[in-house]
Design a protein around this motif. Structure first.
Motif, PDB file in Angstrom:
ATOM      1  N   ASP A 126     -52.153  93.972 -57.340  1.00 47.53           N
ATOM      2  CA  ASP A 126     -51.098  93.315 -57.049  1.00 47.53           C
ATOM      3  C   ASP A 126     -50.998  91.732 -57.735  1.00 47.53           C
ATOM      4  N   VAL A 127     -49.872  91.415 -57.969  1.00 46.86           N
ATOM      5  CA  VAL A 127     -49.946  90.158 -58.465  1.00 46.86           C
ATOM      6  C   VAL A 127     -48.520  89.304 -58.754  1.00 46.86           C
ATOM      7  N   ALA A 128     -48.728  88.136 -58.548  1.00 44.52           N
ATOM      8  CA  ALA A 128     -47.200  86.976 -58.619  1.00 44.52           C
ATOM      9  C   ALA A 128     -47.008  86.771 -59.129  1.00 44.52           C
ATOM     10  N   ILE A 129     -45.527  86.713 -60.013  1.00 48.64           N
ATOM     11  CA  ILE A 129     -44.949  86.668 -61.603  1.00 48.64           C
ATOM     12  C   ILE A 129     -43.961  85.178 -61.139  1.00 48.64           C
ATOM     13  N   LYS A 130     -44.936  83.776 -62.117  1.00 50.20           N
ATOM     14  CA  LYS A 130     -44.009  83.119 -61.848  1.00 50.20           C
ATOM     15  C   LYS A 130     -43.662  83.492 -63.154  1.00 50.20           C
ATOM     16  N   MET A 131     -42.042  83.423 -63.162  1.00 51.71           N
ATOM     17  CA  MET A 131     -41.267  83.656 -64.754  1.00 51.71           C
ATOM     18  C   MET A 131     -40.752  82.252 -64.566  1.00 51.71           C
ATOM     19  N   ILE A 132     -41.159  81.165 -65.687  1.00 54.82           N
ATOM     20  CA  ILE A 132     -41.186  79.362 -66.037  1.00 54.82           C
ATOM     21  C   ILE A 132     -39.566  79.486 -67.058  1.00 54.82           C
ATOM     22  N   LYS A 133     -38.810  78.935 -66.365  1.00 51.48           N
ATOM     23  CA  LYS A 133     -37.079  78.395 -66.407  1.00 51.48           C
ATOM     24  C   LYS A 133     -37.090  77.818 -67.721  1.00 51.48           C
ATOM     25  N   GLU A 134     -36.708  78.611 -69.281  1.00 50.67           N
ATOM     26  CA  GLU A 134     -36.961  77.480 -70.401  1.00 50.67           C
ATOM     27  C   GLU A 134     -36.314  75.994 -69.838  1.00 50.67           C
ATOM     28  N   GLY A 135     -37.148  74.687 -70.278  1.00 46.58           N
ATOM     29  CA  GLY A 135     -36.393  73.351 -70.230  1.00 46.58           C
ATOM     30  C   GLY A 135     -36.665  72.946 -68.583  1.00 46.58           C
ATOM     31  N   SER A 136     -38.124  73.938 -68.172  1.00 45.15           N
ATOM     32  CA  SER A 136     -38.417  72.712 -66.277  1.00 45.15           C
ATOM     33  C   SER A 136     -39.801  72.349 -66.837  1.00 45.15           C
ATOM     34  N   MET A 137     -40.476  72.853 -67.774  1.00 51.19           N
ATOM     35  CA  MET A 137     -41.859  72.503 -68.025  1.00 51.19           C
ATOM     36  C   MET A 137     -42.498  72.369 -69.352  1.00 51.19           C
ATOM     37  N   SER A 138     -42.993  71.074 -69.658  1.00 48.27           N
ATOM     38  CA  SER A 138     -43.669  70.794 -70.430  1.00 48.27           C
ATOM     39  C   SER A 138     -44.826  72.029 -70.671  1.00 48.27           C
ATOM     40  N   GLU A 139     -44.775  73.154 -71.417  1.00 50.27           N
ATOM     41  CA  GLU A 139     -45.157  74.751 -71.658  1.00 50.27           C
ATOM     42  C   GLU A 139     -46.406  74.462 -72.251  1.00 50.27           C
ATOM     43  N   ASP A 140     -46.762  73.392 -73.512  1.00 53.84           N
ATOM     44  CA  ASP A 140     -47.291  73.742 -74.916  1.00 53.84           C
ATOM     45  C   ASP A 140     -48.413  72.373 -74.057  1.00 53.84           C
ATOM     46  N   ASP A 141     -48.738  71.901 -72.913  1.00 52.82           N
ATOM     47  CA  ASP A 141     -49.292  71.119 -72.153  1.00 52.82           C
ATOM     48  C   ASP A 141     -50.036  71.885 -70.885  1.00 52.82           C
ATOM     49  N   PHE A 142     -49.146  72.925 -71.179  1.00 54.90           N
ATOM     50  CA  PHE A 142     -49.259  73.740 -69.806  1.00 54.90           C
ATOM     51  C   PHE A 142     -50.175  74.814 -70.198  1.00 54.90           C
ATOM     52  N   ILE A 143     -50.073  75.205 -70.723  1.00 52.55           N
ATOM     53  CA  ILE A 143     -50.820  76.112 -71.319  1.00 52.55           C
ATOM     54  C   ILE A 143     -51.969  76.317 -72.595  1.00 52.55           C
ATOM     55  N   GLU A 144     -52.368  75.044 -72.269  1.00 49.97           N
ATOM     56  CA  GLU A 144     -53.685  73.773 -72.522  1.00 49.97           C
ATOM     57  C   GLU A 144     -54.545  74.447 -71.175  1.00 49.97           C
ATOM     58  N   GLU A 145     -53.914  73.677 -70.439  1.00 50.64           N
ATOM     59  CA  GLU A 145     -54.168  73.339 -68.851  1.00 50.64           C
ATOM     60  C   GLU A 145     -54.941  74.695 -68.349  1.00 50.64           C
ATOM     61  N   ALA A 146     -54.401  75.533 -68.190  1.00 53.45           N
ATOM     62  CA  ALA A 146     -54.424  76.693 -68.050  1.00 53.45           C
ATOM     63  C   ALA A 146     -55.520  77.406 -68.075  1.00 53.45           C
ATOM     64  N   LYS A 147     -56.124  76.938 -68.782  1.00 50.45           N
ATOM     65  CA  LYS A 147     -57.791  77.313 -69.638  1.00 50.45           C
ATOM     66  C   LYS A 147     -58.049  76.817 -68.022  1.00 50.45           C
ATOM     67  N   VAL A 148     -58.226  75.736 -67.996  1.00 53.91           N
ATOM     68  CA  VAL A 148     -58.836  75.294 -66.753  1.00 53.91           C
ATOM     69  C   VAL A 148     -58.437  75.668 -65.779  1.00 53.91           C
ATOM     70  N   MET A 149     -57.199  75.747 -65.159  1.00 52.28           N
ATOM     71  CA  MET A 149     -57.254  76.098 -64.398  1.00 52.28           C
ATOM     72  C   MET A 149     -57.230  77.098 -63.582  1.00 52.28           C
ATOM     73  N   MET A 150     -57.841  78.205 -64.661  1.00 50.45           N
ATOM     74  CA  MET A 150     -58.037  79.841 -64.743  1.00 50.45           C
ATOM     75  C   MET A 150     -59.550  79.381 -64.112  1.00 50.45           C
ATOM     76  N   LYS A 151     -60.637  78.733 -64.185  1.00 43.85           N
ATOM     77  CA  LYS A 151     -61.753  78.401 -63.753  1.00 43.85           C
ATOM     78  C   LYS A 151     -61.990  77.963 -62.499  1.00 43.85           C
ATOM     79  N   LEU A 152     -60.763  77.155 -61.657  1.00 43.24           N
ATOM     80  CA  LEU A 152     -61.245  76.890 -60.411  1.00 43.24           C
ATOM     81  C   LEU A 152     -61.360  78.272 -59.635  1.00 43.24           C
ATOM     82  N   ARG A 153     -62.348  78.013 -58.704  1.00 45.30           N
ATOM     83  CA  ARG A 153     -61.619  79.599 -57.731  1.00 45.30           C
ATOM     84  C   ARG A 153     -62.694  78.753 -56.305  1.00 45.30           C
ATOM     85  N   HIS A 154     -61.866  78.997 -55.839  1.00 42.43           N
ATOM     86  CA  HIS A 154     -61.830  78.739 -54.050  1.00 42.43           C
ATOM     87  C   HIS A 154     -61.470  79.915 -53.380  1.00 42.43           C
TER      88      HIS A 154
END
Length: 638
Positions: free
Chosen positions: A405-433
Motif C-alpha cells: 500500500d502506498v500514497a502517490i502524490k502527483m505533482i501538478k506542473e508549475g506548482s513546485m520547484s522540482e529540481d530542488d525538491f528532488i535533491e532534498e528527497a534523498k535527505v528526507m527519505m532518511k528521516l524515519r520516525h
C-alpha cells in the motif's frame, strides 16, 4: 505620449532572473510620467535619449522603497532604491540622497491608490538566489520588513486593517537578537553494533534484489550498519542481504518474542484494540506511559458493573527484583508473570484469557522501498482511488509491485520547484520516525513527477476529528497531541523545520496513531498567493507574528503552529479564528490577540497552548519540552 514629470540619469542593476546570471550595472535615462517609468539608452555627446530599454506601468507597481546599500559599495552606488512589480524588484542607484528622496516622494504619490500595494518588503538586495536581509531562497517570498507608517496608516494597508494598539511590533531582522539555541541532545548510545545477534519482530519480504527476507522470531547476525535505517545481515542459512533496522531487536531482550507484547501502543490505542476484539479476558502488554522501561498489562472485561471496560495494571518490582501485579504472586521475569495470570486472576478483573496483538498487521514502514532505492519505476505503481487534491496536485491510493500500500502524490506542473525538491528527497527519505509519514521514493523520469509515501488508512487528522470522533476521552485527545510532539521532536533534533504544521498535514493510521506529513514541502511552492500573508493559501491561521511580519521560520514557528493544532484537536476540527479574515488575523495576532480556550480543554491544557503562543519566539518551549509536559498531564489522567 504623456508629459514627463521627472527625468534623471541613474545606474540600473540587472534583475538577475537566474541564480547564475552575472550582475551588471548600466547608466540609463529614466523618465517618469503619469502612466509609467521608462528607461532608455542615453547619448552623452548629444545629450539625447536613444532606444527604449524597458518600462514599468505605474498601475502595476506594488511598492517603492529605499534599499540598504551593499557592504563596501562604490560611491556611485550608495543611494539605491527599488520599484517592485510583478517581475520583481527593479534596482536603481541615485547620485544623491536628495534626488532619491525626490523620486521616491513622486512615485509613492502616483501609486498610492494601486490595488495590490504590499504590506511588507525586503530592505536588502536579492542576490545570488537569496534575499540578503532574511536569507530566504524564494524570490517571490513575502517581505521581511513592515512598511513605515504615514499618519498612523501603513502604506499599502487599508483603513480597516490599521493597527489598533500602540504595542511595538517585534524588531526587524537587523535588530533581532539571536534566538536561544536548542538544548543539546543527549548523546545517543548505539543500539546495534556489527556482530550483534538480533531477532526479527516482523516478517519482511524483500523489496529490492539486494534485500534479505526476515522471518518473524528468527535470529540474524548484523554484518554491517549501513546507516540508521538499513543493516547488512546474515540468516541462519548463510543468506546475506539488507534488512530494515526497525524490524529487528537485540536478541537479549526477551519480550519481543511474545505476541502479547505491543511496545508501540499507548493507552487509548490499547483500549480501542481490545474493545474492537471484544473478547472477555483479552489482554496485551505495552510500554508504560509513565516510566521508561516499565510495562503495563491492559485487560478487557465484560463482567464489570459499568459494562464492558478496560483495566490497566502496572507491572511492579519488589526489593528482590521480582515482578508482580498482585503483591502475593511474584516472579523472576515478566513472561512467567503473564503465564501465571493466564491461568489465575489473582486479584485482576479477569484472568488473561486471550492474547490481543497488533504486531502482525502493523509492521512499521521502512525508509524507502528497499535499501538504496529512492527512484521508483512508475510502471510498478497501480492507481486504485483518489484520496484528495492538495497544494501540489492530486493524491491517490495505490499499490507498489501489486502488494504494498502506498500514497502517490502527483505533482501538478508549475506548482513546485522540482529540481530542488528532488535533491532534498534523498535527505528526507532518511528521516524515519513512527510519528512521521515515511517518504518511500520519487518518480522523476517523467512529468508530472510522483512522490510516493506510506499510506495511512484513516486519512487526514482534520477530517478524522470532524467526522470520526463523537465522544473522545481526555486521554485520547492528549495522546493525539503527544504523537505530533514526538514526530516534531525528532524533526527538531534533525534541525528540520516543517513550516506548515496543521491538522490537515497530519494523517491517522489504522491503529489511531497520528503521523506528521508534508514536512518541509512549503519551501518548494511556486505560488505567489502562497507567499503573501493576505493570500488565501498562506497558513496565516497557524503562523506566529515573526512569520506574518517577516516570514522568519524556525523550529519555534513550528511550536506556535503546534499550539494551533492542539486547539484544532480540542475543538474537534474547528477553523482557527473562524470569524476573521487573513488581514484581520495579521493585525490582531501581531498586537497580542490569541485563540480562546476550547470547551474540552482544561486550564492546564490551555496553558500549554498559550505557552506555544508566546510573542517572543525564544520564550516558547521546545518540542522535547512539550513531550515531557504532555506526558506529565497524561500521567495525571492515568
Amino acid at each position: 505620449m504623456s508629459d514627463s514629470i521627472l527625468e534623471e540619469v541613474f545606474i540600473k542593476r540587472s534583475q538577475q532572473k537566474k541564480k547564475t546570471s552575472p550582475l551588471n550595472f548600466k547608466e540609463r535615462l529614466f523618465v517618469l510620467t503619469q502612466d509609467k517609468v521608462a528607461y532608455y539608452d542615453y547619448d552623452y555627446d548629444k545629450g539625447k535619449r536613444k532606444g527604449l530599454k524597458g518600462s514599468v506601468d505605474i498601475e502595476k507597481i506594488k511598492c517603492v522603497e529605499v534599499v540598504i546599500p551593499e557592504d563596501n559599495a562604490p560611491a556611485e552606488r550608495i543611494f539605491p532604491f527599488q520599484i517592485i512589480y510583478d517581475e520583481g524588484p527593479l534596482y536603481i542607484f541615485a547620485k544623491s540622497d536628495d534626488v532619491r528622496k525626490q523620486w521616491l516622494h513622486k512615485l509613492k504619490h502616483l501609486v498610492r491608490f494601486n490595488k495590490e500595494l504590499m504590506q511588507k518588503y525586503h530592505p536588502c538586495f536579492w542576490e545570488d538566489g537569496m534575499w540578503r536581509c532574511c536569507q530566504q531562497e524564494v524570490k517571490q517570498a513575502m517581505g521581511c520588513r513592515v512598511l513605515e507608517t504615514r499618519n498612523g496608516v501603513g502604506k499599502g494597508l487599508s483603513k480597516g486593517s490599521r493597527r489598533k494598539s500602540r504595542k511595538p511590533l517585534p524588531p526587524t531582522p537587523e535588530e533581532e537578537k539571536p534566538t536561544r539555541p536548542l538544548p543539546p541532545q543527549p548523546p545517543k548510545q548505539p543500539k546495534f553494533s556489527e556482530g550483534m545477534t538480533v531477532i526479527a519482530e516482523y516478517d519482511y519480504a524483500p523489496m529490492a534484489p539486494q534485500d534479505l527476507e526476515l522471518r518473524k522470531d528468527e535470529e540474524y547476525l548484523i554484518l554491517q550498519i549501513c546507516d540508521a535505517n538499513w543493516f547488512r545481515a546474515k540468516d541462519k542459512y548463510g543468506n546475506e542481504g539488507y534488512i530494515p533496522s526497525n524490524y529487528v531487536v537485540e536478541a537479549l531482550n526477551g519480550l519481543e518474542k511474545f505476541e502479547w507484547y505491543c511496545k508501540s501502543i499507548n493507552r487509548s490505542q490499547a483500549e480501542n484494540l481490545l474493545k474492537t476484539e471484544n473478547k472477555d479476558g483479552g489482554f496485551l502488554v505495552r510500554d508504560s506511559g509513565k516510566y521508561t522501561g516499565k510495562y503495563t498489562v491492559s485487560v478487557f472485561t465484560k463482567a464489570s458493573p459499568q459494562g464492558p471496560t478496560c483495566r490497566h495494571y502496572n507491572i511492579l518490582i519488589n526489593h528482590q527484583n521480582q515482578f508482580y501485579l498482585a503483591e502475593k504472586h511474584c516472579f523472576s521475569n515478566i513472561p512467567e508473570l503473564i503465564n501465571y495470570h493466564q491461568h489465575n486472576a489473582a486479584g485482576l478483573v479477569s484472568r488473561l484469557k486471550y492474547v490481543i496483538s497488533n504486531r502482525t498487521q502493523n509492521a512499521p514502514s521502512t525508509a524507502g522501498l528497499g535499501y538504496g532505492v529512492w527512484e521508483i519505476d512508475p510502471r510498478q505503481l497501480t492507481f486504485i482511488k483518489e484520496l484528495g487534491n492538495g497544494q501540489f496536485g492530486v493524491v491517490k491510493y495505490g499499490k507498489w509491485q501489486g502488494r504494498h500500500d502506498v500514497a502517490i502524490k502527483m505533482i501538478k506542473e508549475g506548482s513546485m520547484s522540482e529540481d530542488d525538491f528532488i535533491e532534498e528527497a534523498k535527505v528526507m527519505m532518511k528521516l524515519r520516525h513512527e510519528n512521521l509519514v515515511q517518504l518511500y521514493g520519487v518518480c522523476t523520469k517523467q512529468r508530472p513527477i510522483y512522490i510516493v509515501t506510506e499510506f495511512l488508512s484513516n486519512g487526514c487528522l482534520l477530517t478524522y476529528l470532524r467526522e470520526n470522533l463523537q465522544h473522545p476521552s481526555p486521554v485520547q485527545l492528549l495522546e493525539m497531541c503527544k504523537d505530533v510532539t514526538e514526530g516534531m521532536s525528532y524533526l527538531e533534533s534533525q534541525q528540520y523545520i516543517h513550516r506548515d504544521l496543521a491538522a490537515r498535514n497530519c494523517l491517522v493510521d489504522s491503529n489511531g496513531t497520528i503521523k506528521v506529513t508534508d514536512f518541509g514541502l512549503s519551501r518548494y511552492v511556486l505560488d505567489d498567493e502562497y507567499f503573501s500573508s493576505v493570500g488565501s493559501k498562506f497558513p496565516v491561521r497557524w503562523s506566529p507574528p515573526e512569520v506574518l511580519l517577516y516570514c522568519k521560520f524556525s523550529s519555534k514557528s513550528d511550536i506556535w503552529a503546534f499550539g494551533v493544532l492542539m486547539w484544532e484537536v480540542y475543538t474537534l476540527g474547528r477553523m482557527p479564528y473562524e470569524r476573521l479574515n487573513n488581514t484581520e488575523i495579521v493585525d490582531k495576532v501581531s498586537t497580542g490577540y490569541r485563540l480562546y480556550r476550547p470547551q474540552m480543554a482544561n486550564d492546564k491544557i490551555y496553558s500549554l497552548m498559550m505557552n506555544c503562543w508566546q510573542e517572543k519566539a525564544d520564550e516558547r518551549p521546545t518540542f522535547q519540552e512539550l513531550v515531557i509536559s504532555i506526558q506529565d498531564l497524561l500521567d495525571n489522567l492515568y
